[in-house]
Scaffold this motif. Structure first.
Motif, mmCIF file in Angstrom:
data_model
loop_
_atom_site.group_PDB
_atom_site.id
_atom_site.type_symbol
_atom_site.label_atom_id
_atom_site.label_comp_id
_atom_site.label_asym_id
_atom_site.label_seq_id
_atom_site.Cartn_x
_atom_site.Cartn_y
_atom_site.Cartn_z
ATOM 1 N N GLU A 70 0.768 -1.050 0.031
ATOM 2 C CA GLU A 70 0.029 0.034 -0.114
ATOM 3 C C GLU A 70 0.757 1.315 0.118
ATOM 4 O O GLU A 70 2.121 1.197 0.542
ATOM 5 N N ARG A 71 0.348 2.255 -0.643
ATOM 6 C CA ARG A 71 0.947 3.475 -0.666
ATOM 7 C C ARG A 71 1.386 4.153 0.622
ATOM 8 O O ARG A 71 2.555 4.528 0.875
ATOM 9 N N ASP A 72 0.407 4.044 1.745
ATOM 10 C CA ASP A 72 0.710 4.507 2.950
ATOM 11 C C ASP A 72 1.741 3.766 3.637
ATOM 12 O O ASP A 72 2.462 4.517 4.491
ATOM 13 N N GLN A 73 1.961 2.611 3.419
ATOM 14 C CA GLN A 73 2.974 1.981 4.206
ATOM 15 C C GLN A 73 4.411 2.529 3.643
ATOM 16 O O GLN A 73 5.265 2.693 4.452
ATOM 17 N N VAL A 74 4.341 2.820 2.505
ATOM 18 C CA VAL A 74 5.670 3.144 1.920
ATOM 19 C C VAL A 74 5.942 4.574 2.259
ATOM 20 O O VAL A 74 6.986 5.176 2.710
ATOM 21 N N ALA A 75 4.746 5.325 2.266
ATOM 22 C CA ALA A 75 4.946 6.753 2.919
ATOM 23 C C ALA A 75 5.404 6.896 4.202
ATOM 24 O O ALA A 75 6.326 7.667 4.706
ATOM 25 N N ASP A 76 4.710 5.928 5.150
ATOM 26 C CA ASP A 76 5.285 5.860 6.320
ATOM 27 C C ASP A 76 6.787 5.439 6.557
ATOM 28 O O ASP A 76 7.386 6.199 7.412
ATOM 29 N N ARG A 77 7.093 4.453 5.758
ATOM 30 C CA ARG A 77 8.576 4.323 5.602
ATOM 31 C C ARG A 77 9.546 5.483 5.439
ATOM 32 O O ARG A 77 10.479 5.589 5.937
ATOM 33 N N ILE A 78 8.976 6.097 4.495
ATOM 34 C CA ILE A 78 9.912 7.232 3.946
ATOM 35 C C ILE A 78 9.983 8.235 5.127
ATOM 36 O O ILE A 78 11.072 8.920 5.221
ATOM 37 N N ASN A 79 8.834 8.528 5.586
ATOM 38 C CA ASN A 79 8.742 9.582 6.894
ATOM 39 C C ASN A 79 9.887 9.026 7.869
ATOM 40 O O ASN A 79 10.263 9.998 8.962
ATOM 41 N N SER A 80 10.034 7.818 8.162
ATOM 42 C CA SER A 80 10.967 7.359 9.075
ATOM 43 C C SER A 80 12.171 7.371 8.941
ATOM 44 O O SER A 80 12.957 6.697 9.551
ATOM 45 N N LEU A 81 12.632 7.511 7.575
ATOM 46 C CA LEU A 81 14.009 7.641 7.068
ATOM 47 C C LEU A 81 14.848 8.355 7.845
ATOM 48 O O LEU A 81 14.675 9.332 8.309
ATOM 49 N N THR A 82 16.044 7.854 8.348
ATOM 50 C CA THR A 82 17.181 8.871 8.808
ATOM 51 C C THR A 82 17.635 9.839 7.676
ATOM 52 O O THR A 82 17.534 9.525 6.585
ATOM 53 N N SER A 83 18.133 10.935 8.169
ATOM 54 C CA SER A 83 18.878 11.626 6.947
ATOM 55 C C SER A 83 19.868 11.107 6.188
ATOM 56 O O SER A 83 19.926 11.601 5.013
ATOM 57 N N ALA A 84 20.700 10.123 6.772
ATOM 58 C CA ALA A 84 21.458 9.577 6.018
ATOM 59 C C ALA A 84 21.118 8.739 4.991
ATOM 60 O O ALA A 84 21.395 8.683 3.867
ATOM 61 N N GLU A 85 19.918 7.787 5.344
ATOM 62 C CA GLU A 85 19.295 6.998 4.450
ATOM 63 C C GLU A 85 18.658 7.852 3.149
ATOM 64 O O GLU A 85 18.637 7.375 2.088
ATOM 65 N N LEU A 86 17.850 8.971 3.615
ATOM 66 C CA LEU A 86 17.385 9.612 2.735
ATOM 67 C C LEU A 86 18.467 10.331 1.679
ATOM 68 O O LEU A 86 18.208 10.202 0.377
ATOM 69 N N ALA A 87 19.293 10.812 2.222
ATOM 70 C CA ALA A 87 20.321 11.383 1.221
ATOM 71 C C ALA A 87 20.952 10.042 0.298
ATOM 72 O O ALA A 87 21.156 10.525 -1.077
ATOM 73 N N GLN A 88 21.257 9.021 0.945
ATOM 74 C CA GLN A 88 21.729 8.059 -0.166
ATOM 75 C C GLN A 88 20.722 7.510 -1.161
ATOM 76 O O GLN A 88 20.893 7.313 -2.151
ATOM 77 N N PHE A 89 19.162 7.225 -0.640
ATOM 78 C CA PHE A 89 18.294 7.011 -1.415
ATOM 79 C C PHE A 89 17.986 8.117 -2.923
ATOM 80 O O PHE A 89 17.876 7.737 -4.072
ATOM 81 N N ASN A 90 18.135 9.459 -2.357
ATOM 82 C CA ASN A 90 17.971 10.355 -3.334
ATOM 83 C C ASN A 90 19.399 10.648 -4.392
ATOM 84 O O ASN A 90 18.858 10.741 -5.260
ATOM 85 N N GLN A 91 20.459 10.030 -3.688
ATOM 86 C CA GLN A 91 21.496 9.961 -4.599
ATOM 87 C C GLN A 91 21.434 8.839 -5.573
ATOM 88 O O GLN A 91 21.618 9.302 -6.861
ATOM 89 N N GLN A 92 20.899 7.918 -5.311
ATOM 90 C CA GLN A 92 20.628 6.705 -5.887
ATOM 91 C C GLN A 92 19.652 7.012 -7.255
ATOM 92 O O GLN A 92 19.622 6.930 -8.174
ATOM 93 N N LEU A 93 18.572 7.840 -6.664
ATOM 94 C CA LEU A 93 17.415 8.171 -7.671
ATOM 95 C C LEU A 93 18.089 9.420 -8.808
ATOM 96 O O LEU A 93 17.613 9.005 -9.590
ATOM 97 N N ASP A 94 18.736 10.070 -8.124
ATOM 98 C CA ASP A 94 19.429 10.961 -9.051
ATOM 99 C C ASP A 94 20.230 10.479 -10.219
ATOM 100 O O ASP A 94 20.485 11.105 -11.279
ATOM 101 N N GLU A 95 21.032 9.294 -9.840
ATOM 102 C CA GLU A 95 21.899 8.820 -10.724
ATOM 103 C C GLU A 95 21.203 7.688 -11.494
ATOM 104 O O GLU A 95 21.978 7.592 -12.487
ATOM 105 N N ALA A 96 20.096 7.545 -11.510
ATOM 106 C CA ALA A 96 19.299 6.461 -12.220
ATOM 107 C C ALA A 96 18.727 7.082 -13.548
ATOM 108 O O ALA A 96 18.478 8.451 -13.562
#
Length: 132
Positions: A70-96
């Motif tokens: 469900e979308r809400d589960q993923v949204a909750d997980r995104i909101n619980s990411l630490t700043s390092a995890e968030l930065a790493q994920f966005n870096q991978q997203l930018d390079e994709a």
């Protein structure tokens, strides 16, 4: 009207209550914030909002539905990411590549499943914890 000893006693009790009320107040702590700290916090918020906006894409929603998430589960997980995890994920997203967003989301879901297997989260009901 009132005698002097009564007024002194009343003044002492009121002074005691006043001191007790002052002692209960929290002490303010002021500190300087550096520009880098403020910018990092703002960037983290922008990154989080960017990821949440991607969940509104029809292709992403179809892929999530096909995986049974469900979308809400993923949204909750995104909101619980630490700043390092968030930065790493966005870096991978930018390079994709432009079409690789679905692949990144699948990678993100695999990370969720691994954290469920390790009992760090309990996001998916079909994933059983291996540490029990």
């Amino acid at each position: 009207m009132f005698d002097r000893s009564f007024l002194r006693g009343l003044a002492a009790v009121l002074a005691l209550f006043h001191l007790l009320l002052i002692a209960q107040l929290p002490v303010a702590n002021a500190a300087m914030l550096g520009t880098a700290e403020v910018l990092a916090e703002q960037q983290q918020q922008v990154d989080r909002e960017h990821l949440l906006a991607m969940l509104d894409d029809q292709g992403v929603q179809k892929k999530l539905a096909s995986l049974g998430v469900e979308r809400d589960q993923v949204a909750d997980r995104i909101n619980s990411l630490t700043s390092a995890e968030l930065a790493q994920f966005n870096q991978q997203l930018d390079e994709a590549p432009a079409g690789g967003i679905i692949g990144i989301i699948v990678l993100f879901l695999v990370i969720f499943i691994i954290t469920d297997l390790l009992c760090a989260t309990d996001l998916f009901t079909f994933v059983k914890c291996i540490n029990r």
